[in-house]
Every structure is written in structure tokens, then in C-alpha cells.
Design a protein around this motif. Structure first.
Motif, PDB file in Angstrom:
ATOM      1  N   THR A   4      -3.152  10.204  16.014  1.00 14.78           N
ATOM      2  CA  THR A   4      -3.670   8.946  15.488  1.00 14.78           C
ATOM      3  C   THR A   4      -4.143   9.117  14.050  1.00 14.78           C
ATOM      4  OG1 THR A   4      -4.320   8.207  17.699  1.00 14.78           O
ATOM      5  CG2 THR A   4      -5.405   7.136  15.838  1.00 14.78           C
ATOM      6  N   SER A   5      -4.802  10.227  13.759  1.00 12.16           N
ATOM      7  CA  SER A   5      -5.259  10.499  12.387  1.00 12.16           C
ATOM      8  C   SER A   5      -4.078  10.543  11.430  1.00 12.16           C
ATOM      9  CB  SER A   5      -6.019  11.829  12.323  1.00 12.16           C
ATOM     10  OG  SER A   5      -7.205  11.771  13.060  1.00 12.16           O
ATOM     11  N   LEU A   6      -3.022  11.186  11.848  1.00 13.19           N
ATOM     12  CA  LEU A   6      -1.822  11.265  11.011  1.00 13.19           C
ATOM     13  C   LEU A   6      -1.236   9.869  10.772  1.00 13.19           C
ATOM     14  CD1 LEU A   6       0.313  12.999   9.560  1.00 13.19           C
ATOM     15  CD2 LEU A   6       1.510  13.152  11.745  1.00 13.19           C
ATOM     16  N   VAL A  65      -0.706   5.030   7.237  1.00 13.63           N
ATOM     17  CA  VAL A  65      -0.988   3.608   7.017  1.00 13.63           C
ATOM     18  C   VAL A  65      -1.731   3.427   5.697  1.00 13.63           C
ATOM     19  CG1 VAL A  65      -2.404   1.659   7.823  1.00 13.63           C
ATOM     20  CG2 VAL A  65      -0.960   2.902   9.444  1.00 13.63           C
ATOM     21  N   LEU A  66      -2.749   4.236   5.461  1.00 12.02           N
ATOM     22  CA  LEU A  66      -3.528   4.086   4.234  1.00 12.02           C
ATOM     23  C   LEU A  66      -2.721   4.425   2.986  1.00 12.02           C
ATOM     24  CD1 LEU A  66      -6.969   5.405   5.468  1.00 12.02           C
ATOM     25  CD2 LEU A  66      -6.432   3.084   4.715  1.00 12.02           C
ATOM     26  N   VAL A  67      -1.828   5.398   3.095  1.00  7.01           N
ATOM     27  CA  VAL A  67      -1.007   5.780   1.945  1.00  7.01           C
ATOM     28  C   VAL A  67       0.058   4.724   1.655  1.00  7.01           C
ATOM     29  CG1 VAL A  67       0.705   7.464   1.135  1.00  7.01           C
ATOM     30  CG2 VAL A  67      -1.434   8.254   2.161  1.00  7.01           C
ATOM     31  N   THR A  68       0.675   4.196   2.699  1.00  6.05           N
ATOM     32  CA  THR A  68       1.789   3.256   2.518  1.00  6.05           C
ATOM     33  C   THR A  68       1.370   1.794   2.529  1.00  6.05           C
ATOM     34  OG1 THR A  68       2.268   3.101   4.893  1.00  6.05           O
ATOM     35  CG2 THR A  68       3.376   4.873   3.633  1.00  6.05           C
ATOM     36  N   GLY A  69       0.206   1.492   3.100  1.00  6.68           N
ATOM     37  CA  GLY A  69      -0.209   0.101   3.232  1.00  6.68           C
ATOM     38  C   GLY A  69       0.585  -0.653   4.275  1.00  6.68           C
ATOM     39  N   SER A  70       1.136   0.056   5.250  1.00  7.87           N
ATOM     40  CA  SER A  70       1.993  -0.569   6.255  1.00  7.87           C
ATOM     41  C   SER A  70       1.182  -1.222   7.376  1.00  7.87           C
ATOM     42  CB  SER A  70       2.939   0.471   6.862  1.00  7.87           C
ATOM     43  OG  SER A  70       3.675  -0.113   7.918  1.00  7.87           O
ATOM     44  N   GLY A  71       1.121  -2.527   7.330  1.00 11.94           N
ATOM     45  CA  GLY A  71       0.472  -3.265   8.407  1.00 11.94           C
ATOM     46  C   GLY A  71       1.239  -3.169   9.711  1.00 11.94           C
ATOM     47  N   VAL A  73      -7.775  -5.678  13.639  1.00 10.92           N
ATOM     48  CA  VAL A  73      -8.382  -6.261  12.439  1.00 10.92           C
ATOM     49  C   VAL A  73      -7.668  -5.739  11.192  1.00 10.92           C
ATOM     50  CG1 VAL A  73     -10.492  -6.289  11.027  1.00 10.92           C
ATOM     51  CG2 VAL A  73     -10.623  -6.712  13.495  1.00 10.92           C
ATOM     52  N   GLY A  74      -7.400  -4.442  11.162  1.00  8.75           N
ATOM     53  CA  GLY A  74      -6.712  -3.863  10.012  1.00  8.75           C
ATOM     54  C   GLY A  74      -5.304  -4.392   9.839  1.00  8.75           C
ATOM     55  N   ALA A  75      -4.577  -4.527  10.926  1.00 11.29           N
ATOM     56  CA  ALA A  75      -3.210  -5.050  10.843  1.00 11.29           C
ATOM     57  C   ALA A  75      -3.220  -6.483  10.332  1.00 11.29           C
ATOM     58  CB  ALA A  75      -2.522  -4.964  12.206  1.00 11.29           C
ATOM     59  N   VAL A  76      -4.153  -7.283  10.812  1.00 12.64           N
ATOM     60  CA  VAL A  76      -4.269  -8.655  10.306  1.00 12.64           C
ATOM     61  C   VAL A  76      -4.573  -8.642   8.816  1.00 12.64           C
ATOM     62  CG1 VAL A  76      -5.672 -10.762  10.420  1.00 12.64           C
ATOM     63  CG2 VAL A  76      -4.880  -9.674  12.533  1.00 12.64           C
ATOM     64  N   GLY A  77      -5.471  -7.753   8.407  1.00 11.83           N
ATOM     65  CA  GLY A  77      -5.790  -7.659   6.989  1.00 11.83           C
ATOM     66  C   GLY A  77      -4.583  -7.302   6.142  1.00 11.83           C
ATOM     67  N   ILE A 115      -7.497  -2.107   4.678  1.00 16.61           N
ATOM     68  CA  ILE A 115      -7.837  -0.767   4.193  1.00 16.61           C
ATOM     69  C   ILE A 115      -9.133  -0.276   4.822  1.00 16.61           C
ATOM     70  CG2 ILE A 115      -8.529   0.537   2.136  1.00 16.61           C
ATOM     71  CD1 ILE A 115      -6.568  -1.311   0.552  1.00 16.61           C
ATOM     72  N   VAL A 116     -10.149  -1.111   4.811  1.00 13.20           N
ATOM     73  CA  VAL A 116     -11.452  -0.708   5.358  1.00 13.20           C
ATOM     74  C   VAL A 116     -11.357  -0.438   6.858  1.00 13.20           C
ATOM     75  CG1 VAL A 116     -13.816  -1.494   5.811  1.00 13.20           C
ATOM     76  CG2 VAL A 116     -12.802  -1.813   3.552  1.00 13.20           C
ATOM     77  N   ALA A 117     -10.702  -1.315   7.598  1.00  8.84           N
ATOM     78  CA  ALA A 117     -10.579  -1.131   9.049  1.00  8.84           C
ATOM     79  C   ALA A 117      -9.787   0.141   9.367  1.00  8.84           C
ATOM     80  CB  ALA A 117      -9.926  -2.350   9.688  1.00  8.84           C
ATOM     81  N   ALA A 118      -8.699   0.361   8.658  1.00  6.17           N
ATOM     82  CA  ALA A 118      -7.897   1.576   8.884  1.00  6.17           C
ATOM     83  C   ALA A 118      -8.687   2.829   8.503  1.00  6.17           C
ATOM     84  CB  ALA A 118      -6.588   1.505   8.098  1.00  6.17           C
ATOM     85  N   ALA A 119      -9.464   2.747   7.449  1.00  5.38           N
ATOM     86  CA  ALA A 119     -10.265   3.902   7.022  1.00  5.38           C
ATOM     87  C   ALA A 119     -11.341   4.232   8.051  1.00  5.38           C
ATOM     88  CB  ALA A 119     -10.898   3.633   5.657  1.00  5.38           C
ATOM     89  N   PHE A 120     -12.000   3.217   8.599  1.00  6.67           N
ATOM     90  CA  PHE A 120     -13.003   3.470   9.644  1.00  6.67           C
ATOM     91  C   PHE A 120     -12.348   4.102  10.879  1.00  6.67           C
ATOM     92  CE2 PHE A 120     -15.980   0.362   7.604  1.00  6.67           C
ATOM     93  CZ  PHE A 120     -17.075   1.218   7.509  1.00  6.67           C
ATOM     94  N   ALA A 121     -11.199   3.584  11.260  1.00  6.12           N
ATOM     95  CA  ALA A 121     -10.486   4.139  12.414  1.00  6.12           C
ATOM     96  C   ALA A 121     -10.054   5.577  12.141  1.00  6.12           C
ATOM     97  CB  ALA A 121      -9.285   3.266  12.759  1.00  6.12           C
ATOM     98  N   LEU A 122      -9.578   5.840  10.939  1.00  4.15           N
ATOM     99  CA  LEU A 122      -9.192   7.208  10.571  1.00  4.15           C
ATOM    100  C   LEU A 122     -10.388   8.144  10.618  1.00  4.15           C
ATOM    101  CD1 LEU A 122      -7.325   9.416   9.518  1.00  4.15           C
ATOM    102  CD2 LEU A 122      -7.655   8.504   7.212  1.00  4.15           C
ATOM    103  N   PHE A 123     -11.513   7.710  10.109  1.00  2.00           N
ATOM    104  CA  PHE A 123     -12.727   8.528  10.136  1.00  2.00           C
ATOM    105  C   PHE A 123     -13.083   8.924  11.564  1.00  2.00           C
ATOM    106  CE2 PHE A 123     -17.416   8.738  10.395  1.00  2.00           C
ATOM    107  CZ  PHE A 123     -17.627   9.846   9.585  1.00  2.00           C
ATOM    108  N   ALA A 124     -13.078   7.951  12.472  1.00  2.00           N
ATOM    109  CA  ALA A 124     -13.428   8.223  13.870  1.00  2.00           C
ATOM    110  C   ALA A 124     -12.399   9.135  14.535  1.00  2.00           C
ATOM    111  CB  ALA A 124     -13.551   6.914  14.644  1.00  2.00           C
TER     112      ALA A 124
END
Length: 135
Positions: A15-17, A22-28, A88-92, A102-111
Motif C-alpha cells: 500500500t505504501s508503494l 499516486v503522490l508522484v503521478t497524481g493518479s486519481g 476522499v483522495g480519489a475524489v480530490g 494530495i493531502v488524503a493520499a499523504a495521510f494514508a501513506l504516512f499511516a
């Protein structure tokens, strides 16, 4: 019975990968696919998780049997939290604003990274604290 605790950590690593990509490509759409993975785990249980299947099929047979098992309920709850962030991130990403994605994906990545790297499952901790508070 319970879960091999190494399985959820493996899933967190994958999931982290995915979330890093997602964060690098911006792929919703990739984040939406990750949301589907979370949803399968939440609604069908950790045993039905695609990443869990990969772990059980290809990784676990090469390891010694687990010395302990863990309750699947906190893991399922944590996947539900991940599902919320992924949706939420995909909708964003797909509808806007992109910053929300970006923020939602970053929080998910952190966790996910905390779980993969250190064995600290934030969603599991939330579940346990909620159970203690309501018992």
C-alpha cells in the motif's frame, strides 16, 4: 485462529508503494483502485484482501510459521480508515480540488508506512482505544 501479523505489514508495504506512486503521478484512478483493495478487505475480511492473497501464496510459504496470531478486527477497522482516506483522495484528484487528493493520499501513506516500517498500525490503535472507551 487470527491473522499472521506479518501479512498486514506486507499489505501495508505494498500500500505504501502504491500511495507513493499516486503522490508522484497524481493518479486519481490508481488511488481509486487502492480504495477498492481497502473495500474488499473491509467488507469481505482480511482473508479476502488481494495483498493478503499475494502474501499467503508467495511470501508466507517461504517463512517460518508465525509464533503468534492477531485479532483481525483492528486490521479490518484500519482498512476502513484507509478506505475513507482513499475515497476522499480519489475524489480530490478526479473531481477537485487536487490539494484534497494530495493531502488524503499523504495521510494514508504516512499511516501505511508506519505500519510497514515499524509495525505501528494507527487504525488498529484507534480501534483498540475506541473499544476501551466504550467498554
Amino acid at each position: 485462529m487470527g491473522l499472521d501479523p506479518r501479512g498486514p505489514r506486507f499489505a501495508a508495504a505494498v500500500t505504501s508503494l502504491v500511495l507513493a506512486v499516486v503522490l508522484v503521478t497524481g493518479s486519481g484512478w490508481l488511488l481509486a483502485a487502492q480504495a477498492v483493495v481497502f473495500a474488499v478487505t473491509v467488507f469481505a475480511g482480511p482473508g479476502a484482501s488481494p495483498y493478503g492473497w499475494v502474501y499467503r501464496t508467495f511470501v508466507a510459504p517461504r517463512l517460518a510459521p508465525p509464533t503468534e496470531r492477531e485479532d483481525p478486527r483492528p486490521v479490518r477497522f484500519a482498512q476502513g480508515v484507509g478506505l475513507v482516506f482513499a475515497v476522499v483522495g480519489a475524489v480530490g484528484y478526479l473531481v477537485g480540488p487536487t490539494a484534497l487528493g494530495i493531502v488524503a493520499a499523504a495521510f494514508a501513506l504516512f499511516a501505511a508506512f508506519l505500519n510497514a516500517a515499524f509495525g505501528l498500525c494507527l487504525g488498529c490503535e484507534m480501534y483498540l482505544r475506541f473499544r476501551r472507551a466504550t467498554a
